[in-house]
Design a protein around this motif. Sequence first.
Motif, PDB file in Angstrom:
ATOM      1  N   HIS A   1       0.840  -1.200   0.000  1.00  0.00           N
ATOM      2  CA  HIS A   1       0.000   0.000   0.000  1.00  0.00           C
ATOM      3  C   HIS A   1       0.874   1.248   0.000  1.00  0.00           C
ATOM      4  O   HIS A   1       1.813   1.359   0.783  1.00  0.00           O
ATOM      5  CB  HIS A   1      -0.887  -0.024   1.246  1.00  0.00           C
ATOM      6  CG  HIS A   1      -2.051   0.888   1.169  1.00  0.00           C
ATOM      7  ND1 HIS A   1      -2.019   2.173   1.637  1.00  0.00           N
ATOM      8  CD2 HIS A   1      -3.299   0.698   0.678  1.00  0.00           C
ATOM      9  CE1 HIS A   1      -3.192   2.739   1.448  1.00  0.00           C
ATOM     10  NE2 HIS A   1      -3.995   1.867   0.870  1.00  0.00           N
ATOM     11  N   ILE A   2       0.560   2.180  -0.899  1.00  0.00           N
ATOM     12  CA  ILE A   2       1.313   3.434  -0.941  1.00  0.00           C
ATOM     13  C   ILE A   2       0.499   4.595  -0.358  1.00  0.00           C
ATOM     14  O   ILE A   2       0.915   5.738  -0.448  1.00  0.00           O
ATOM     15  CB  ILE A   2       1.833   3.759  -2.356  1.00  0.00           C
ATOM     16  CG1 ILE A   2       0.715   3.753  -3.392  1.00  0.00           C
ATOM     17  CG2 ILE A   2       2.944   2.798  -2.730  1.00  0.00           C
ATOM     18  CD1 ILE A   2       1.147   4.190  -4.780  1.00  0.00           C
ATOM     19  N   ALA A   3      -0.630   4.271   0.253  1.00  0.00           N
ATOM     20  CA  ALA A   3      -1.398   5.206   1.077  1.00  0.00           C
ATOM     21  C   ALA A   3      -1.738   6.526   0.407  1.00  0.00           C
ATOM     22  O   ALA A   3      -1.794   7.546   1.054  1.00  0.00           O
ATOM     23  CB  ALA A   3      -0.655   5.471   2.392  1.00  0.00           C
ATOM     24  N   THR A   4      -1.951   6.516  -0.861  1.00  0.00           N
ATOM     25  CA  THR A   4      -2.214   7.762  -1.579  1.00  0.00           C
ATOM     26  C   THR A   4      -3.669   8.195  -1.491  1.00  0.00           C
ATOM     27  O   THR A   4      -4.138   8.978  -2.314  1.00  0.00           O
ATOM     28  CB  THR A   4      -1.811   7.603  -3.055  1.00  0.00           C
ATOM     29  OG1 THR A   4      -2.533   6.490  -3.595  1.00  0.00           O
ATOM     30  CG2 THR A   4      -0.329   7.397  -3.205  1.00  0.00           C
ATOM     31  N   ASP A   5      -4.344   7.730  -0.469  1.00  0.00           N
ATOM     32  CA  ASP A   5      -5.756   8.044  -0.328  1.00  0.00           C
ATOM     33  C   ASP A   5      -6.022   9.409   0.306  1.00  0.00           C
ATOM     34  O   ASP A   5      -7.152   9.843   0.371  1.00  0.00           O
ATOM     35  CB  ASP A   5      -6.453   6.961   0.496  1.00  0.00           C
ATOM     36  CG  ASP A   5      -5.830   6.780   1.871  1.00  0.00           C
ATOM     37  OD1 ASP A   5      -4.612   6.990   2.009  1.00  0.00           O
ATOM     38  OD2 ASP A   5      -6.556   6.428   2.811  1.00  0.00           O
ATOM     39  N   GLU A   6      -4.967  10.077   0.745  1.00  0.00           N
ATOM     40  CA  GLU A   6      -5.159  11.374   1.391  1.00  0.00           C
ATOM     41  C   GLU A   6      -4.164  12.390   0.867  1.00  0.00           C
ATOM     42  O   GLU A   6      -2.968  12.116   0.782  1.00  0.00           O
ATOM     43  CB  GLU A   6      -4.974  11.253   2.903  1.00  0.00           C
ATOM     44  CG  GLU A   6      -5.979  10.346   3.568  1.00  0.00           C
ATOM     45  CD  GLU A   6      -5.647  10.134   5.034  1.00  0.00           C
ATOM     46  OE1 GLU A   6      -4.498  10.375   5.441  1.00  0.00           O
ATOM     47  OE2 GLU A   6      -6.556   9.742   5.773  1.00  0.00           O
ATOM     48  N   TYR A   7      -4.663  13.539   0.511  1.00  0.00           N
ATOM     49  CA  TYR A   7      -3.826  14.685   0.192  1.00  0.00           C
ATOM     50  C   TYR A   7      -4.687  15.928   0.360  1.00  0.00           C
ATOM     51  O   TYR A   7      -5.896  15.830   0.563  1.00  0.00           O
ATOM     52  CB  TYR A   7      -3.185  14.596  -1.197  1.00  0.00           C
ATOM     53  CG  TYR A   7      -4.103  14.228  -2.332  1.00  0.00           C
ATOM     54  CD1 TYR A   7      -4.781  15.194  -3.038  1.00  0.00           C
ATOM     55  CD2 TYR A   7      -4.279  12.894  -2.697  1.00  0.00           C
ATOM     56  CE1 TYR A   7      -5.625  14.859  -4.091  1.00  0.00           C
ATOM     57  CE2 TYR A   7      -5.119  12.555  -3.748  1.00  0.00           C
ATOM     58  CZ  TYR A   7      -5.787  13.537  -4.434  1.00  0.00           C
ATOM     59  OH  TYR A   7      -6.618  13.208  -5.458  1.00  0.00           O
ATOM     60  N   ALA A   8      -4.078  17.081   0.324  1.00  0.00           N
ATOM     61  CA  ALA A   8      -4.781  18.337   0.624  1.00  0.00           C
ATOM     62  C   ALA A   8      -6.004  18.546  -0.263  1.00  0.00           C
ATOM     63  O   ALA A   8      -6.010  18.170  -1.438  1.00  0.00           O
ATOM     64  CB  ALA A   8      -3.817  19.506   0.459  1.00  0.00           C
ATOM     65  N   ARG A   9      -6.986  19.184   0.307  1.00  0.00           N
ATOM     66  CA  ARG A   9      -8.195  19.523  -0.449  1.00  0.00           C
ATOM     67  C   ARG A   9      -7.870  20.550  -1.531  1.00  0.00           C
ATOM     68  O   ARG A   9      -6.883  21.266  -1.448  1.00  0.00           O
ATOM     69  CB  ARG A   9      -9.261  20.084   0.485  1.00  0.00           C
ATOM     70  CG  ARG A   9      -9.755  19.081   1.488  1.00  0.00           C
ATOM     71  CD  ARG A   9     -10.844  19.722   2.342  1.00  0.00           C
ATOM     72  NE  ARG A   9     -11.164  18.912   3.487  1.00  0.00           N
ATOM     73  CZ  ARG A   9     -12.087  17.957   3.505  1.00  0.00           C
ATOM     74  NH1 ARG A   9     -12.775  17.700   2.416  1.00  0.00           N
ATOM     75  NH2 ARG A   9     -12.327  17.270   4.589  1.00  0.00           N
ATOM     76  N   GLN A  10      -8.728  20.620  -2.515  1.00  0.00           N
ATOM     77  CA  GLN A  10      -8.543  21.511  -3.665  1.00  0.00           C
ATOM     78  C   GLN A  10      -8.283  22.952  -3.244  1.00  0.00           C
ATOM     79  O   GLN A  10      -7.392  23.620  -3.775  1.00  0.00           O
ATOM     80  CB  GLN A  10      -9.778  21.440  -4.573  1.00  0.00           C
ATOM     81  CG  GLN A  10      -9.640  22.188  -5.869  1.00  0.00           C
ATOM     82  CD  GLN A  10      -8.828  21.434  -6.892  1.00  0.00           C
ATOM     83  OE1 GLN A  10      -8.869  20.222  -6.933  1.00  0.00           O
ATOM     84  NE2 GLN A  10      -8.089  22.144  -7.705  1.00  0.00           N
ATOM     85  N   ALA A  11      -9.038  23.456  -2.270  1.00  0.00           N
ATOM     86  CA  ALA A  11      -8.878  24.853  -1.835  1.00  0.00           C
ATOM     87  C   ALA A  11      -7.475  25.099  -1.295  1.00  0.00           C
ATOM     88  O   ALA A  11      -6.878  26.152  -1.557  1.00  0.00           O
ATOM     89  CB  ALA A  11      -9.922  25.196  -0.779  1.00  0.00           C
ATOM     90  N   GLU A  12      -6.925  24.137  -0.562  1.00  0.00           N
ATOM     91  CA  GLU A  12      -5.565  24.281  -0.040  1.00  0.00           C
ATOM     92  C   GLU A  12      -4.543  24.163  -1.166  1.00  0.00           C
ATOM     93  O   GLU A  12      -3.551  24.883  -1.197  1.00  0.00           O
ATOM     94  CB  GLU A  12      -5.293  23.239   1.048  1.00  0.00           C
ATOM     95  CG  GLU A  12      -6.120  23.445   2.299  1.00  0.00           C
ATOM     96  CD  GLU A  12      -5.931  24.838   2.903  1.00  0.00           C
ATOM     97  OE1 GLU A  12      -4.780  25.229   3.161  1.00  0.00           O
ATOM     98  OE2 GLU A  12      -6.947  25.533   3.094  1.00  0.00           O
ATOM     99  N   GLN A  13      -4.786  23.255  -2.090  1.00  0.00           N
ATOM    100  CA  GLN A  13      -3.881  23.086  -3.229  1.00  0.00           C
ATOM    101  C   GLN A  13      -3.750  24.383  -4.021  1.00  0.00           C
ATOM    102  O   GLN A  13      -2.658  24.752  -4.437  1.00  0.00           O
ATOM    103  CB  GLN A  13      -4.392  21.987  -4.162  1.00  0.00           C
ATOM    104  CG  GLN A  13      -4.378  20.602  -3.580  1.00  0.00           C
ATOM    105  CD  GLN A  13      -5.061  19.616  -4.499  1.00  0.00           C
ATOM    106  OE1 GLN A  13      -5.146  19.822  -5.700  1.00  0.00           O
ATOM    107  NE2 GLN A  13      -5.555  18.526  -3.938  1.00  0.00           N
TER     108      GLN A  13
END
Length: 118
Positions: free
Chosen positions: A65-77
């Motif tokens: 598993h490379i755990a890519t299920d979480e990253y910053a929300r669009q507004a933060e990006q």
Amino acid sequence: MGELHIPEIEMPSHASAILKGRPDLAFPCPALAGGTLDVTNPEARKFTAGLIEEFAPLFSGPEFHIATDEYARQAEQEKCPELVKYAKEHGFGSTADVFVDYINEMNKVVRALRASAR
């Protein structure tokens, strides 16, 4: 049969363990600081692909598993000028697509290792 444990490397977010040793691979913008790999940085992509290539073969299970299920929300990006610029320069429809591109790239690394292990 015993419990199934799936090995995992957290990325691109929650990557503080990686960034502790390689702070140069973190996003420079404050909106994405604090544990997110700079997926626009070719060195970050190369380094994390190398981590997968080094660690995945140590495990014999069917998954890694490379755990890519979480990253910053669009507004933060969108508060990250480096990410916005990268997305535009590379023809992505949104900044989120840059993360998806990174995830797809790392997924190919995992799949190639699993295919060669068979």
